[in-house]
Design a protein around this motif. Structure first.
Motif, PDB file in Angstrom:
ATOM      1  N   THR A  19       6.397  11.036   9.670  1.00 12.19           N
ATOM      2  CA  THR A  19       6.159   9.652  10.045  1.00 12.19           C
ATOM      3  C   THR A  19       6.425   9.365  11.513  1.00 12.19           C
ATOM      4  N   LYS A  20       7.589   9.777  11.971  1.00 18.61           N
ATOM      5  CA  LYS A  20       7.989   9.330  13.306  1.00 18.61           C
ATOM      6  C   LYS A  20       7.040   9.806  14.405  1.00 18.61           C
ATOM      7  N   GLU A  21       6.643  11.063  14.307  1.00 19.96           N
ATOM      8  CA  GLU A  21       5.674  11.570  15.295  1.00 19.96           C
ATOM      9  C   GLU A  21       4.375  10.767  15.249  1.00 19.96           C
ATOM     10  N   THR A  79       0.837  -1.196   0.000  1.00 16.90           N
ATOM     11  CA  THR A  79       0.000   0.000   0.000  1.00 16.90           C
ATOM     12  C   THR A  79       0.874   1.248   0.000  1.00 16.90           C
ATOM     13  N   SER A  80       0.579   2.177  -0.883  1.00 17.28           N
ATOM     14  CA  SER A  80       1.272   3.469  -0.879  1.00 17.28           C
ATOM     15  C   SER A  80       0.318   4.517  -0.350  1.00 17.28           C
ATOM     16  N   ILE A  81       0.756   5.237   0.659  1.00 14.64           N
ATOM     17  CA  ILE A  81      -0.133   6.215   1.279  1.00 14.64           C
ATOM     18  C   ILE A  81       0.551   7.563   1.421  1.00 14.64           C
ATOM     19  N   ALA A 132      -3.006  11.202   9.688  1.00 20.31           N
ATOM     20  CA  ALA A 132      -4.251  10.427   9.678  1.00 20.31           C
ATOM     21  C   ALA A 132      -4.089   9.175   8.811  1.00 20.31           C
ATOM     22  N   ALA A 133      -3.487   9.341   7.632  1.00 18.37           N
ATOM     23  CA  ALA A 133      -3.323   8.206   6.730  1.00 18.37           C
ATOM     24  C   ALA A 133      -2.368   7.168   7.324  1.00 18.37           C
ATOM     25  N   ILE A 134      -1.290   7.642   7.922  1.00 18.16           N
ATOM     26  CA  ILE A 134      -0.302   6.718   8.497  1.00 18.16           C
ATOM     27  C   ILE A 134      -0.926   5.899   9.619  1.00 18.16           C
ATOM     28  N   GLN A 135      -1.591   6.584  10.532  1.00 19.82           N
ATOM     29  CA  GLN A 135      -2.171   5.875  11.671  1.00 19.82           C
ATOM     30  C   GLN A 135      -3.310   4.952  11.235  1.00 19.82           C
TER      31      GLN A 135
END
Lengths: 413, 413
Positions: free
Chosen positions: A75-77, A40-42, A47-50
């Motif tokens: 990303t990291k946060e 999956t590419s996001i 919101a999308a990452i989580q």
């Protein structure tokens, strides 16, 4: 055990870069019996990452990208919040990053790079010897999450040297066994017809896939199960039946490219070839030289875009160009003969055509291509009318050049 | 309006092919103001197909792959079931497929191809003029589902000629506006430092992204909103500020490749170049010739793998090769001078190196590369120690060759 890959970054969603990382990761994981079931590419947004970390339903979740030093990387946060943990500065990683900048000759490290030393408090660090973004390995609610930088060679370095060794300790009980046949010169549905009875006889645990690539067709037999030996002997037996049936189209019995097949065959028979390229513009040369071992069978190319260079470097006669034009049977034959002589090779390929989008005429429209192969005792020349766009015309010329070289080689050896 | 892409096929999940379709689709849709927010690659299995069609939460869902003639393609049955509809044979599509086989010189169409004429009963057919698998457009519960073949040029043909025209009728109220800067010669974090104050001043609706590629860095400013004119003037103003700050690193003010930038600049100034390639093996030639317009600025390449061909074609002296070796400053300088002379160009690039994995020595380990640029009045030569694998060493050599050519061009013009 299965895995899924999540790639983070707007550049993939905007079509600005092509995701080559996932294919490489999938191949490496297949070797250790971990099947990738989803990629999956996001977007690089919290919101999308989580949301997608939460959707993950595989044993292993590999996340690439989003670890760069600049502000578009969140990303990291986002993942720290997802795991209910925090970011802590890792002094070892910081020292390594500072050291990298000193080696590059900079006196001061940019401030943005400090946060690259911040890692998830609950992670094992996958130390990145070749870049500034450290990888992380997190075990959470029965799943393994692996975070890697998106820069391909850093990602590859971490997978090969840090990730795969960690998996080698984890035993697996399901085996995957794949075998391949590389064929040339017969289309997908005609080939399928020739082996229909064998395909119908396949047991449920063996799958046959047709993997077409311009001019080539790979067949893959794959099986999964718990008894590795039975899987192997079943698949091997069916592969043997298919290979016998398709004999004259088979180029290789393993998953290699046509270029690698030439390297194997020509090396074995101590043969060499060269190229004289007009419309393929160095495409044949760069395809073959990407492989180690090519230098023993491939001597070089003259990429001759202009008529002058065709005459000067390949000894094409002025009269030939004047009478028949650069895109003609007469010219490619002289180009092939010229390359074969100047590089002192057994075979030479020559290409000349109108790749487009401009340069076409009513007699020779865009897509008109001549290919010639000069061999030890004989010569092939053939005209094509591809009629596609530039990229595809070049691709198809390259594919057909390999097909003709393979044909002549098989006839002569 | 947003979109997501679902690609179907085990070959992507096994890493056997790289998904290049999605990037192309994303670029085309961005042009008509439809943002791709997710790309998912899934297995060619009923459960996976139906599960992910159900998960789709975008206005438009583009599904590629799984429409081939062979038995590993189960897409159509699965999607018919998902939509609660059935497959019906389309006589027009059937006639077209049969006609294609006749044109190819076959008397009988393989039986497997008949089912390619079966289409969803609830679909608008996207007639495929260039292949056997028809595309389909389905409107279902407020979403648009578009099914396309996975073969790249068939997919591209259908998107350009059938899909995009259908969207042109649908009005949109949200605009996306992107601008790009292509820079060379400065790393991501140092560049970010130089423009930190401008980046901090960006309003919330404008995003800055750093898109690094080996040796190059693209910057993208993107904004979305309802007033197209305000978006444009805001983004243009910030782009201007950034470009002024970074002036000496800017190669282009649009989203093009470095090769396209050379074509623009050299065409404008009526300059030509040529290449003499050892370790890049035709990579420079094939990169530049992939673009239309290259023939007016690029004259050709000698891909000289052997010492003999370096002497014969490029006039490298035997004494140079004997005394300094093929990978040496002396040799690349002679190669560059030789190419510049024989192709009669303003500039010539020469590369020679040990790409690996074998061929290294203690004095010249794998990754040792020399590049020379011969210019109108001056010459650059530079040594590199890349120490990576073959593919990356070749990539980095190509990237640095373009950087050096750009540098010399800027100094001389």
């Amino acid at each position: 055990m299965n895995a899924e890959i999540i790639t983070i970054g707007d550049e993939i969603l905007l079509g600005q870069i092509i995701d080559t990382n996932s294919a490489w990761i999938a191949q490496e994981f297949a070797k250790i019996q971990i099947a990738v079931t989803k990629i999956t590419s996001i977007s690089d947004e919290k919101a999308a990452i989580q949301h997608h970390l939460g959707l993950a339903d595989s044993n292993v979740v590999i996340v690439t990208g989003g670890l760069g030093p600049t502000k578009d990387d969140k990303t990291k946060e986002s993942i720290a919040e997802f795991f209910g943990t925090e970011l802590v500065r890792n002094e070892e990683v910081l020292a390594h990053i500072q050291n990298l900048f000193i080696k590059l000759g900079y006196e001061n490290m940019p401030a943005a790079n400090y946060q690259q030393a911040d890692v998830l408090a609950n992670a094992d660090i996958l130390f990145n010897d070749v870049g500034t973004a450290a990888g992380m390995w997190v075990e959470h609610q029965g799943k393994i999450f692996i975070f890697l930088p998106g820069v391909p060679f850093e990602m590859m370095h971490l997978v090969s040297n840090k990730v795969l060794p960690k998996f080698s300790e984890i035993r697996t009980t399901t085996y995957i066994y794949n075998r391949y046949l590389l064929t040339i010169g017969l289309g997908e549905s005609h080939l399928a017809e020739q082996i229909a009875d064998i395909e119908n006889a396949l047991p449920a645990h063996i799958k046959l896939a047709y993997l077409p690539k311009i001019g080539l067709l790979r067949l893959r037999l794959s099986a999964s199960g718990t008894d590795e030996k039975i899987l192997q002997s079943d698949v091997d037996a069916f592969l043997e039946r298919i290979a016998t049936r398709l004999e004259k189209y088979v180029v290789a019995y393993e998953d290699i490219s046509i270029e690698e097949a030439f390297i194997q065959e020509f090396s074995k028979n101590n043969l060499k070839f060269s190229t004289a390229e007009s419309c393929t513009g160095g495409g044949l040369a760069s395809r073959i030289t990407q492989y180690a071992g090519s230098s023993s069978i491939y001597q070089g190319s003259v990429v001759a875009y202009s008529n002058e260079s065709k005459m000067k470097l390949l000894n094409v006669q002025k009269a030939t160009l004047d009478n028949f034009g650069a895109v003609s049977e007469e010219t490619v034959l002289e180009m092939a003969a010229g390359a074969r002589k100047i590089f002192e090779t057994d075979y030479a390929i020559a290409t000349s055509g109108i790749a487009g989008p401009s340069g076409g005429t009513p007699e020779k429209p865009v897509g008109t291509v001549w290919i010639a192969i000069a061999g030890k005792n004989s010569t092939i020349s053939k005209k094509y009318n591809f009629k596609n766009n530039r990229t595809i015309n070049i691709e198809r010329t390259i594919a057909n050049a390999w097909l003709l070289l393979w044909k002549l080689y098989k006839e002569e050896n």
